[in-house]
Scaffold this motif. Structure first.
Motif, mmCIF file in Angstrom:
data_model
loop_
_atom_site.group_PDB
_atom_site.id
_atom_site.type_symbol
_atom_site.label_atom_id
_atom_site.label_comp_id
_atom_site.label_asym_id
_atom_site.label_seq_id
_atom_site.Cartn_x
_atom_site.Cartn_y
_atom_site.Cartn_z
ATOM 1 N N ASN A 145 -4.889 14.275 0.843
ATOM 2 C CA ASN A 145 -5.253 14.555 -0.408
ATOM 3 C C ASN A 145 -6.039 15.667 -0.926
ATOM 4 O O ASN A 145 -5.971 16.148 -1.839
ATOM 5 N N SER A 177 4.464 3.523 0.257
ATOM 6 C CA SER A 177 4.426 2.884 -0.961
ATOM 7 C C SER A 177 3.475 3.770 -1.934
ATOM 8 O O SER A 177 4.079 4.169 -3.156
ATOM 9 N N ARG A 178 2.391 3.872 -1.549
ATOM 10 C CA ARG A 178 1.315 4.503 -2.555
ATOM 11 C C ARG A 178 1.789 6.267 -2.471
ATOM 12 O O ARG A 178 1.563 6.585 -3.475
ATOM 13 N N GLU A 181 3.825 7.389 -5.491
ATOM 14 C CA GLU A 181 3.248 7.809 -6.544
ATOM 15 C C GLU A 181 3.290 9.354 -6.868
ATOM 16 O O GLU A 181 3.409 10.047 -7.801
#
Length: 471
Positions: A145, A177-178, A181
């Motif tokens: 991140n 899956s996240r 985004e």
């Protein structure tokens, strides 16, 4: 395993550095042969004050001196921080790191202080991958991140999932899956990313392909079809797994013309699971009405096993197996005599051995074939230990990956530092596998791992069968 990812991370740099290395060979040789210390000192000083290629030359000269190499890396990053050479040099420092991910993290923190304003996304991902191996997904995601380049962030999540998939498929799918985004944020972007100059289209479609394959492996076929199709239609150089997955999902929808040849080849190459056979059967009957589908499927399967039998028959030997002693997980000692009359498969391995781990899915397939056969025994012998508690390390390693192996230990002799069972078999490298018949004769030896999981599993099975029959 982490070193496997350096090849992916050092994109472009290897070619640049390799080209420079070829061009600078004569200068490097001259520097290495210089015996006049005053002249050598002047040459090094001139190189330190020189251009990018001069600092590259110094890096090669100091490649076996980590302290001086680090000093040149620092200088290179001060003068040419965004050059491919600087990126390459920074990351090669990670290869010298000894210890766990904490040490990798410490190196990154030092670089953040030493090189303010320099993009260190590649280095952040190295730390993320180091933590993913444990796995510590929270720490790993913290560093992902922090990556500034949004395109590279998507690529980093993809690399992370590749490390996590063998450990926990559900957790990996949730992370992927996240990650969609982030992938959706770069969808449609046409310009290369800054500063890493990645193609957002390629990264996006690679990610959707990876995500679709994870969904497929989780049995979420309808959702998988959406992403796999998107990747399949947009990736020029498709990997075999993507092509096969697309064919399987297309066949589920009755689209057999393009899918059947791919699925038939998969069966011919060893995919003998019922779901593959059923789709090949349905597709063949649809496209070839009236023809003998059972004979067709049998021919595909026989082509696979027949080829393997022919290849391994040439490898058959007849040597007396050495006596050996190992301990089971309860500390009980066992020897060759304890398996008299049984065909045994010995697999020498270690938790740090990448090829050993790569071979495990195949070994699990082979072991499953004999799960209810008391005449065949698989011994997974952990050897060449390099941790304080090898038994706990090995047990935790197998448990995390859901391998149901019969684990045995080949502890190092504290005096000689040798592992006696591996020495008895004269093991030179791992993984090393031995198939021993019921009379105590070694009939096959295998080293390393290559090829598909299905082929590797069938090789072991056919070796066991030949050893049993003495053929």
């Amino acid at each position: 395993m982490k070193k496997l990812f350096f090849a992916a991370l050092l994109f472009g740099s290897i070619h640049v550095m390799g080209q420079q290395g070829r061009n600078e060979n004569k200068r490097l040789e001259a520097l290495q042969k210089e015996t006049n210390q005053a002249a050598l000192k002047k040459k090094i000083k001139d190189l330190e004050n020189g251009a990018l290629e001069d600092l590259d030359l110094l890096l090669q000269y100091y490649k076996k001196d980590p302290v001086k190499k680090a000093a040149v890396v620092k200088l290179l990053n001060k003068k040419y921080p965004e050059s491919q050479s600087a990126k390459f040099a920074r990351m090669t420092l990670f290869l010298d790191v000894k210890g766990g991910p904490e040490k990798t993290e410490e190196l990154l923190q030092t670089m953040l202080q030493d090189y303010p304003g320099v993009n260190l996304d590649l280095e952040r991902n190295l730390v993320a991958l180091a933590y993913a191996e444990i796995p510590d997904t929270a720490k790993s995601m913290n560093y992902i991140n922090a990556i500034q380049d949004p395109v590279y962030k998507v690529s980093a999540i993809s690399m992370m999932t590749e490390l996590l998939a063998p450990l926990d498929k559900d957790m990996t799918l949730a992370i992927a899956s996240r990650g969609m985004e982030e992938a959706n944020k770069i969808k449609g972007q046409t310009s290369q990313s800054v500063p890493l100059k990645l193609d957002p289209k390629q990264v996006y479609y690679d990610y959707t392909g990876m995500y679709g394959k994870l969904l497929f492996n989780a049995g979420k076929n309808e959702e998988a079809y959406k992403y796999v199709t998107e990747a399949y239609n947009n990736i020029r150089n498709k990997d075999g797994e993507l092509v096969e997955t697309y064919a399987f999902l297309s066949a589920l929808k009755g689209e057999y013309e393009e899918a059947l040849p791919v699925l038939a080849k998969a069966v011919k190459d060893g995919k003998h699971e019922k779901k593959y056979i059923d789709l090949v059967r349905a597709g063949y009957e649809k496209l070839n009405p009236g023809k003998d589908v059972d004979a067709y499927i049998a021919s595909l399967q026989e082509a696979f096993t027949g080829k393997i039998k022919a290849e391994i028959k040439k490898q058959m030997i007849n040597e007396t197996a050495p006596d050996f002693t190992v301990t089971d997980v309860n500390g009980k000692k066992v020897t060759l005599a304890d398996f008299k009359g049984k065909t045994i498969v010995i697999d020498f391995w270690a938790t740090w051995c990448g090829p050993c781990v790569a071979s495990f899915p195949a070994m699990q397939m082979a072991a499953n074939r004999y799960a209810n056969d008391p005449g065949v025994k698989f011994l997974f012998i952990h050897t060449w230990e390099n941790v304080a508690d090898p038994l706990a390390d090995a047990m935790q390693f197998l448990e995390k990956r859901n391998y149901a192996f019969d684990l045995y230990m080949d502890p190092r002799n504290p005096a000689t530092k040798h592992s006696p069972a591996a020495d008895a078999f004269k093991v030179k490298g791992i993984p090393a596998k031995f198939i021993i018949d019921g009379n105590g004769k070694v009939r096959f030896k295998l080293e390393g791992f290559s090829g598909s999981q299905e082929s590797a599993a069938e090789e072991v099975v056919q070796m066991v069968e030949m050893a049993r029959k003495g053929a």
